[in-house]
Design a protein around this motif. Structure first.
Motif, mmCIF file in Angstrom:
data_model
loop_
_atom_site.group_PDB
_atom_site.id
_atom_site.type_symbol
_atom_site.label_atom_id
_atom_site.label_comp_id
_atom_site.label_asym_id
_atom_site.label_seq_id
_atom_site.Cartn_x
_atom_site.Cartn_y
_atom_site.Cartn_z
ATOM 1 N N LEU A 1 0.845 -1.202 0.000
ATOM 2 C CA LEU A 1 0.000 0.000 0.000
ATOM 3 C C LEU A 1 0.878 1.250 0.000
ATOM 4 C CD1 LEU A 1 -2.798 1.340 0.316
ATOM 5 C CD2 LEU A 1 -2.582 1.047 2.789
ATOM 6 N N ASN A 2 1.892 1.253 0.852
ATOM 7 C CA ASN A 2 2.755 2.431 0.931
ATOM 8 C C ASN A 2 3.599 2.602 -0.328
ATOM 9 O OD1 ASN A 2 1.762 3.327 3.341
ATOM 10 N ND2 ASN A 2 3.218 2.152 4.577
ATOM 11 N N HIS A 3 3.978 1.499 -0.937
ATOM 12 C CA HIS A 3 4.690 1.548 -2.212
ATOM 13 C C HIS A 3 3.821 2.263 -3.251
ATOM 14 C CE1 HIS A 3 6.984 0.103 -5.684
ATOM 15 N NE2 HIS A 3 5.822 -0.280 -6.208
ATOM 16 N N ALA A 4 2.536 1.908 -3.294
ATOM 17 C CA ALA A 4 1.623 2.527 -4.269
ATOM 18 C C ALA A 4 1.358 3.992 -3.906
ATOM 19 C CB ALA A 4 0.315 1.744 -4.324
ATOM 20 N N LEU A 5 1.071 4.251 -2.642
ATOM 21 C CA LEU A 5 0.718 5.624 -2.232
ATOM 22 C C LEU A 5 1.868 6.604 -2.444
ATOM 23 C CD1 LEU A 5 -1.235 4.924 1.112
ATOM 24 C CD2 LEU A 5 -2.211 5.528 -1.126
ATOM 25 N N ALA A 6 3.091 6.111 -2.238
ATOM 26 C CA ALA A 6 4.267 6.996 -2.390
ATOM 27 C C ALA A 6 4.323 7.579 -3.799
ATOM 28 C CB ALA A 6 5.545 6.221 -2.072
ATOM 29 N N SER A 7 3.887 6.798 -4.785
ATOM 30 C CA SER A 7 3.957 7.267 -6.179
ATOM 31 C C SER A 7 2.964 8.412 -6.420
ATOM 32 C CB SER A 7 3.671 6.109 -7.142
ATOM 33 O OG SER A 7 2.321 5.713 -7.020
ATOM 34 N N ALA A 8 1.984 8.560 -5.512
ATOM 35 C CA ALA A 8 1.012 9.654 -5.659
ATOM 36 C C ALA A 8 1.287 10.756 -4.636
ATOM 37 C CB ALA A 8 -0.399 9.105 -5.467
ATOM 38 N N GLY A 9 2.426 10.642 -3.975
ATOM 39 C CA GLY A 9 2.782 11.656 -2.986
ATOM 40 C C GLY A 9 1.936 11.586 -1.721
ATOM 41 N N VAL A 10 1.304 10.428 -1.482
ATOM 42 C CA VAL A 10 0.503 10.260 -0.262
ATOM 43 C C VAL A 10 1.401 9.639 0.808
ATOM 44 C CG1 VAL A 10 -1.520 9.127 0.772
ATOM 45 C CG2 VAL A 10 -1.620 9.930 -1.605
ATOM 46 N N GLY A 11 1.365 10.188 2.005
ATOM 47 C CA GLY A 11 2.239 9.731 3.090
ATOM 48 C C GLY A 11 1.954 8.293 3.500
ATOM 49 N N ALA A 12 2.940 7.676 4.123
ATOM 50 C CA ALA A 12 2.841 6.259 4.501
ATOM 51 C C ALA A 12 1.742 6.036 5.543
ATOM 52 C CB ALA A 12 4.178 5.785 5.030
ATOM 53 N N VAL A 13 1.103 4.867 5.404
ATOM 54 C CA VAL A 13 0.055 4.440 6.339
ATOM 55 C C VAL A 13 0.701 3.531 7.384
ATOM 56 C CG1 VAL A 13 -1.934 2.867 6.439
ATOM 57 C CG2 VAL A 13 -1.794 4.607 4.627
ATOM 58 N N ASN A 14 0.348 3.708 8.643
ATOM 59 C CA ASN A 14 0.864 2.798 9.682
ATOM 60 C C ASN A 14 -0.195 1.727 10.001
ATOM 61 O OD1 ASN A 14 -1.056 4.081 11.204
ATOM 62 N ND2 ASN A 14 0.388 5.312 12.381
ATOM 63 N N ALA A 15 0.095 0.883 10.982
ATOM 64 C CA ALA A 15 -0.812 -0.232 11.285
ATOM 65 C C ALA A 15 -2.209 0.270 11.676
ATOM 66 C CB ALA A 15 -0.233 -1.084 12.404
ATOM 67 N N GLU A 16 -2.252 1.377 12.389
ATOM 68 C CA GLU A 16 -3.545 1.921 12.826
ATOM 69 C C GLU A 16 -4.393 2.367 11.622
ATOM 70 O OE1 GLU A 16 -4.757 5.749 15.385
ATOM 71 O OE2 GLU A 16 -2.854 4.800 15.956
ATOM 72 N N GLY A 17 -3.743 3.059 10.694
ATOM 73 C CA GLY A 17 -4.446 3.491 9.478
ATOM 74 C C GLY A 17 -4.884 2.293 8.666
ATOM 75 N N PHE A 18 -4.021 1.316 8.582
ATOM 76 C CA PHE A 18 -4.332 0.095 7.823
ATOM 77 C C PHE A 18 -5.607 -0.567 8.367
ATOM 78 C CE2 PHE A 18 -3.792 -4.568 7.904
ATOM 79 C CZ PHE A 18 -3.937 -4.829 6.545
ATOM 80 N N HIS A 19 -5.720 -0.655 9.678
ATOM 81 C CA HIS A 19 -6.912 -1.266 10.283
ATOM 82 C C HIS A 19 -8.185 -0.510 9.904
ATOM 83 C CE1 HIS A 19 -4.628 -3.522 13.710
ATOM 84 N NE2 HIS A 19 -4.329 -3.945 12.503
ATOM 85 N N ARG A 20 -8.013 0.797 9.662
ATOM 86 C CA ARG A 20 -9.163 1.621 9.287
ATOM 87 C C ARG A 20 -9.560 1.387 7.830
ATOM 88 N NH1 ARG A 20 -7.186 5.825 12.070
ATOM 89 N NH2 ARG A 20 -6.221 6.900 10.309
ATOM 90 N N TYR A 21 -8.599 1.073 6.976
ATOM 91 C CA TYR A 21 -8.868 1.041 5.533
ATOM 92 C C TYR A 21 -9.132 -0.364 4.976
ATOM 93 C CZ TYR A 21 -6.475 5.506 6.198
ATOM 94 O OH TYR A 21 -6.092 6.730 6.667
ATOM 95 N N VAL A 22 -8.673 -1.407 5.654
ATOM 96 C CA VAL A 22 -8.763 -2.767 5.114
ATOM 97 C C VAL A 22 -10.163 -3.344 5.335
ATOM 98 C CG1 VAL A 22 -8.055 -4.034 7.197
ATOM 99 C CG2 VAL A 22 -7.415 -4.919 4.948
ATOM 100 N N GLY A 23 -10.511 -4.381 4.589
ATOM 101 C CA GLY A 23 -11.756 -5.106 4.865
ATOM 102 C C GLY A 23 -12.707 -5.234 3.691
ATOM 103 N N GLN A 24 -12.564 -4.303 2.727
ATOM 104 C CA GLN A 24 -13.490 -4.342 1.573
ATOM 105 C C GLN A 24 -12.712 -4.481 0.265
ATOM 106 O OE1 GLN A 24 -16.952 -3.809 1.676
ATOM 107 N NE2 GLN A 24 -17.270 -3.188 3.787
ATOM 108 N N GLY A 25 -11.534 -5.089 0.353
ATOM 109 C CA GLY A 25 -10.734 -5.297 -0.855
ATOM 110 C C GLY A 25 -9.701 -4.199 -1.050
ATOM 111 N N ALA A 26 -8.766 -4.474 -1.978
ATOM 112 C CA ALA A 26 -7.615 -3.585 -2.163
ATOM 113 C C ALA A 26 -8.012 -2.217 -2.719
ATOM 114 C CB ALA A 26 -6.599 -4.254 -3.087
ATOM 115 N N ARG A 27 -8.971 -2.180 -3.649
ATOM 116 C CA ARG A 27 -9.362 -0.890 -4.228
ATOM 117 C C ARG A 27 -9.924 0.037 -3.148
ATOM 118 N NH1 ARG A 27 -11.116 2.071 -8.708
ATOM 119 N NH2 ARG A 27 -10.164 0.604 -10.130
ATOM 120 N N ALA A 28 -10.800 -0.513 -2.323
ATOM 121 C CA ALA A 28 -11.391 0.299 -1.246
ATOM 122 C C ALA A 28 -10.307 0.763 -0.276
ATOM 123 C CB ALA A 28 -12.456 -0.500 -0.513
#
Ligand SMILES: O=C(O)COP(=O)(O)O
Ligand SMILES: [Mg+2]
Length: 229
Positions: A25-52
């Motif tokens: 996720l961070n590899h992809a986000l870095a290419s768009a200039g979006v800051g790295a996600v930590n474990a806490e953020g990951f828990h918020r975003y995961v669950g409905q597939g990679a696109r979501a």
């Protein structure tokens, strides 16, 4: 009568995949200039597939992403994720022993995940555990996916299991809502990927280790609904 069945969610329930998902996720986000996600953020975003997951991480910056941009980030995520499979991902402690015991007692086991089927099968193959499951069904196996209960009932049917003697194991609100909508008892693990405590979603039981998942518990849940917490 078809055999009874236990259906596992994958990310955060069967396999600890977070380190690899976060890296990709961070590899992809870095290419768009979006800051790295930590474990806490990951828990918020995961669950409905990679696109979501990518859309949620992106919109947390307050910026709007065009569909084309999300498509590109998803491609970047998937290439990185697949190249590194299985990476650091490992089955949770005790889950394979619990599955062995369930299978010895006549249960089928299957996987119902919001990963794509291809990624789920390839990850389980890379971990050399794909053959133990009677079905591995992803977000694109049917026309619907979790939280639609037909994803779960379709998985049970594909595995050849008995819908009336089935239990779901999951780590998120999505899994619990799915199982309840299907009328199937659900055990939540409390070590997976969820922003809110699984207790809030009222699963039938909560376990903190797979040593607690034995045939007695599964049969008890099949025979009667129990109060979790
Ligand atoms: O890919 C996701 O977002 C979640 O996957 P899971 O359904 O196996 O937890
Ligand atoms: Mg999960």
């Amino acid at each position: 009568m078809p055999p009874p069945i236990v259906v596992f969610d994958l990310d955060g329930t069967l396999v600890h995949t977070a380190p690899d998902l976060i890296d990709s996720l961070n590899h992809a986000l870095a290419s768009a200039g979006v800051g790295a996600v930590n474990a806490e953020g990951f828990h918020r975003y995961v669950g409905q597939g990679a696109r979501a997951m990518i859309e949620r991480a992106y919109s947390s910056t307050g910026r709007e992403a065009a569909t084309k941009e999300i498509d590109a980030l998803l491609d970047r995520f998937l290439v990185h994720y697949r190249q590194n499979m299985p990476g650091k991902s490992r089955p949770y402690d005790g889950v394979l022993a619990a599955i062995d015991d369930l299978k010895s007692a006549g249960f089928l086991v299957a996987v119902c995940t919001n990963k794509t089927e291809h990624n789920a099968v390839d990850l389980l193959q890379a971990l050399k555990i794909d053959k133990i499951f009677s079905a591995i069904c992803g977000q694109d196996t049917f026309t619907v996916r979790k939280p639609d209960p037909a994803h779960l009932t379709g998985t049970i049917d594909r595995a050849g299991g008995d819908r009336n003697r089935a239990v779901m194991l999951g780590d998120s609100e999505t899994d619990i809502v799915t199982a309840k909508a299907a009328g199937i008892p659900v055990v939540a693990v409390d070590f997976g990927y969820t922003e809110r405590d699984v207790c809030e979603f009222k699963p039938d039981r909560i376990i903190s280790h797979y040593a607690a998942l034995d045939t007695e518990l599964v049969n008890e849940l099949i025979n009667a609904a129990v109060q979790p917490c």
